[in-house]
Design a protein around this motif. Structure first.
Motif, short mmCIF file in Angstrom:
data_model
loop_
_atom_site.label_atom_id
_atom_site.label_comp_id
_atom_site.label_asym_id
_atom_site.label_seq_id
_atom_site.Cartn_x
_atom_site.Cartn_y
_atom_site.Cartn_z
N SER A 37 0.82 -1.22 0.00
CA SER A 37 0.00 0.00 0.00
C SER A 37 0.85 1.27 0.00
O SER A 37 0.32 2.36 -0.18
CB SER A 37 -0.93 0.00 1.21
N ASN A 38 2.16 1.13 0.18
CA ASN A 38 3.06 2.27 0.12
C ASN A 38 3.19 2.71 -1.34
O ASN A 38 3.46 1.91 -2.23
CB ASN A 38 4.43 1.88 0.68
N GLN A 39 3.02 4.00 -1.61
CA GLN A 39 3.02 4.52 -2.97
C GLN A 39 4.38 4.36 -3.65
O GLN A 39 4.45 4.06 -4.83
CB GLN A 39 2.60 6.00 -2.97
N THR A 43 5.04 2.11 -6.95
CA THR A 43 5.62 2.72 -8.15
C THR A 43 6.84 1.93 -8.64
O THR A 43 6.99 1.69 -9.84
CB THR A 43 6.02 4.18 -7.88
#
Length: 96
Positions: A37-39, A43
């Motif tokens: 869930s960490n952007q 990425t």
């Protein structure tokens, strides 16, 4: 001509590291070690997927089902090593 061959060899070497990083990232993601869930992590994962999937997808389609084991990165790495050896041993010495 040697400069072009050097650039090709560097690009193949760089893509080897990208494939290894994508394989390690997929293991970390599968075992829930990284926070999906960490952007930033998402990425990086999407970038690695977009860089490796166009090469790995055709190999996965040709491979038989091995029960969840994906050896397509190994096949791509062996292909890259073969291309590098052909360039170094046969093409590079013949260029004047």
């Amino acid at each position: 001509m040697r400069a072009i061959l050097d650039v090709v060899l560097i690009a193949l070497n760089l893509y080897t590291y990208i494939i290894i990083a994508a394989a390690i990232f997929s293991w970390l993601y599968a075992f829930n070690i990284v926070n999906s869930s960490n952007q930033v992590i998402a990425t990086i994962g999407q970038m690695l997927y977009n860089l490796t999937e166009p090469v790995l997808r055709p190999i996965r389609r040709m491979m038989p089902n091995l029960g969840g084991i994906d050896i397509s990165p190994i096949i791509v790495l062996l292909g890259i090593i073969l291309i590098q050896r052909v360039i170094v041993m046969y093409i590079y010495p013949n260029v004047f």
